[in-house]
Motif scaffolding. Structure first.
Motif, PDB file in Angstrom:
ATOM      1  N   TYR A  45       0.416  -0.992  -0.167  1.00 39.53           N
ATOM      2  CA  TYR A  45       0.357   0.061   0.316  1.00 39.53           C
ATOM      3  C   TYR A  45       1.386   1.229  -0.308  1.00 39.53           C
ATOM      4  O   TYR A  45       2.016   1.209   0.264  1.00 39.53           O
ATOM      5  CB  TYR A  45      -1.165   0.160   1.062  1.00 39.53           C
TER       6      TYR A  45
ATOM      7  N   THR B 156      -9.852  -2.192  -0.843  1.00 36.41           N
ATOM      8  CA  THR B 156     -10.562  -1.930   0.730  1.00 36.41           C
ATOM      9  C   THR B 156     -10.811  -3.195   1.753  1.00 36.41           C
ATOM     10  O   THR B 156     -11.076  -3.618   1.750  1.00 36.41           O
ATOM     11  CB  THR B 156     -11.537  -0.792   0.734  1.00 36.41           C
TER      12      THR B 156
ATOM     13  N   GLY C 287      -8.224   0.466   5.489  1.00 36.64           N
ATOM     14  CA  GLY C 287      -6.713   0.972   3.585  1.00 36.64           C
ATOM     15  C   GLY C 287      -7.509   1.105   2.439  1.00 36.64           C
ATOM     16  O   GLY C 287      -7.550  -0.369   2.141  1.00 36.64           O
ATOM     17  N   LYS C 288      -6.934   1.229   1.480  1.00 34.36           N
ATOM     18  CA  LYS C 288      -6.847   0.261   0.390  1.00 34.36           C
ATOM     19  C   LYS C 288      -5.460  -0.357  -0.175  1.00 34.36           C
ATOM     20  O   LYS C 288      -4.320   0.237   0.104  1.00 34.36           O
ATOM     21  CB  LYS C 288      -6.743   1.721  -1.226  1.00 34.36           C
TER      22      LYS C 288
ATOM     23  N   PRO D 121      -3.554   0.670   6.962  1.00 33.04           N
ATOM     24  CA  PRO D 121      -4.815  -0.096   7.779  1.00 33.04           C
ATOM     25  C   PRO D 121      -4.009  -0.373   8.544  1.00 33.04           C
ATOM     26  O   PRO D 121      -2.641  -0.668   9.026  1.00 33.04           O
ATOM     27  CB  PRO D 121      -4.218  -1.356   5.931  1.00 33.04           C
TER      28      PRO D 121
ATOM     29  N   ASP E 293      -6.037  -2.545  -5.486  1.00 33.66           N
ATOM     30  CA  ASP E 293      -7.014  -1.816  -5.076  1.00 33.66           C
ATOM     31  C   ASP E 293      -8.127  -2.292  -4.593  1.00 33.66           C
ATOM     32  O   ASP E 293      -9.588  -2.623  -3.957  1.00 33.66           O
ATOM     33  CB  ASP E 293      -7.763  -0.714  -5.806  1.00 33.66           C
TER      34      ASP E 293
ATOM     35  N   ASP F 158      -2.457   4.802   2.067  1.00 33.65           N
ATOM     36  CA  ASP F 158      -2.774   4.656   3.148  1.00 33.65           C
ATOM     37  C   ASP F 158      -2.546   3.782   4.423  1.00 33.65           C
ATOM     38  O   ASP F 158      -1.209   3.223   3.945  1.00 33.65           O
ATOM     39  CB  ASP F 158      -4.451   3.615   2.673  1.00 33.65           C
TER      40      ASP F 158
END
Length: 315
Positions: A10, A175, A179-180, A15, A173, A13
């Motif tokens: 990532y 989610t 986050g992505k 996560p 991509d 973002d």
């Protein structure tokens, strides 16, 4: 060799790491780009490592950075080398991208990509140079001796995989966990990660039929033993003469705790044996003997959450 670990990459973002761990993630791929909001930081690195995950680094600031040719490759190699050293990971392999459809690139663009990776290699050396791209790109880089590590994205690969690539990017991509991210897979124990995996020491010829160290990493568990098969690490043995498996860890890193590994071994007659190997600061080594019969496979499961990885030795 089967898939070894599940991973994620990532950019901007962040996560939740505990959530990713519970999703089965055991390694994270992060950026060196010159954009501090996108790049891996020391505090983030420390959190990832403390959770028991490993880290890979990709140096990317553009999808077409290979267009800069040899001089750009040299400059990027120096920047990436400085970046990982600044985070305390000196000597780490680094991936560099060709983030486009390689087959559709012009001959001139492909020549620039070749020159770019020649430039990177001149700075980092072949042993530390990795490339990210589609299957055709990865094949080209391996065939021409420009990379040691490959990260094959499913994009533009039309279902094809370069089997020499240690990493695969299998979905973009997504989610999840706040986050992505992109989902990744490691198909080799050494996929350019930090901490660097242990390597087997050369053995005298007389011992080669009796002992063996497999490039298998047993990461920390959650501290609670579960029946979830995703927590198990399976090994198919190269010969059936092994009678025991041993482990060793640095007592200074145990913090007074106990490392516990559940070991299940499969005999050729169909019998499954189960035992537990435990290591403490006072007893940092453990050996577990296989009971009777020829063993052709072993499964490991960590029952502790101490943030160190183990490497089994068979004898």
């Amino acid at each position: 060799m089967p898939m070894q670990f599940k991973g994620a990459d990532y950019s901007w973002d962040r996560p939740d790491l505990n959530c990713l761990w519970n999703q089965g993630v055991r390694f994270i791929c992060r950026y060196s780009s010159g954009d501090s909001s996108k790049d891996l930081s020391k505090s983030e690195l420390d959190k990832i490592l403390a959770r028991g995950m490993s880290v890979c680094v990709v140096h990317q600031y553009s999808k077409t950075q290979t267009a800069g040719g040899y001089s750009a490759g040299q400059a990027d190699g120096r920047k990436a080398d400085s970046f990982v050293a600044g985070l305390g990971m000196a000597g780490l392999p680094v991936y560099f991208p060709c983030d486009q459809d390689y087959e559709a690139m012009s001959s001139a663009a492909k020549s620039s990509a070749d020159a770019y990776f020649d430039g990177v290699k001149s700075v980092l050396g072949l042993a530390r140079t990795g490339g990210y791209g589609d299957d055709t790109f990865c094949k080209r880089m391996f065939d021409t001796g420009r990379v040691t590590y490959g990260w094959n994205t499913y994009a533009w690969s039309e279902g094809g995989w370069e089997t020499r690539a240690q990493l695969r990017q299998v979905k973009n991509d997504v989610t999840v966990c706040g986050g992505k991210i992109d989902w990744d897979e490691a198909w080799a124990p050494d996929h350019g990660q930090w901490p660097r995996p242990a390597t087997a020491q050369p053995q005298p010829p007389a011992q080669q039929e009796e002992t063996g160290m497999f490039a298998v990493v047993i990461p920390p568990g959650t501290g609670v033993d579960t029946e979830d098969p995703s927590n198990d690490i399976g090994v198919s043995l190269d010969k059936t003469s092994y009678t025991a498996v041993g482990f060793c860890c640095d007592p200074g890193r145990l913090g007074g705790g106990t490392v516990s590994v559940r070991v299940a071994w499969h005999r050729m007659d169909g019998f499954w044996g189960v035992g537990t190997a435990e290591m403490t600061p006072e007893r940092p080594k453990a050996v577990l003997s296989f009971s009777g019969g020829k063993v052709d496979g072993v499964s490991f499961r960590r029952q502790d959450a101490i943030p160190i990885s183990l490497y089994p030795n068979f004898a």
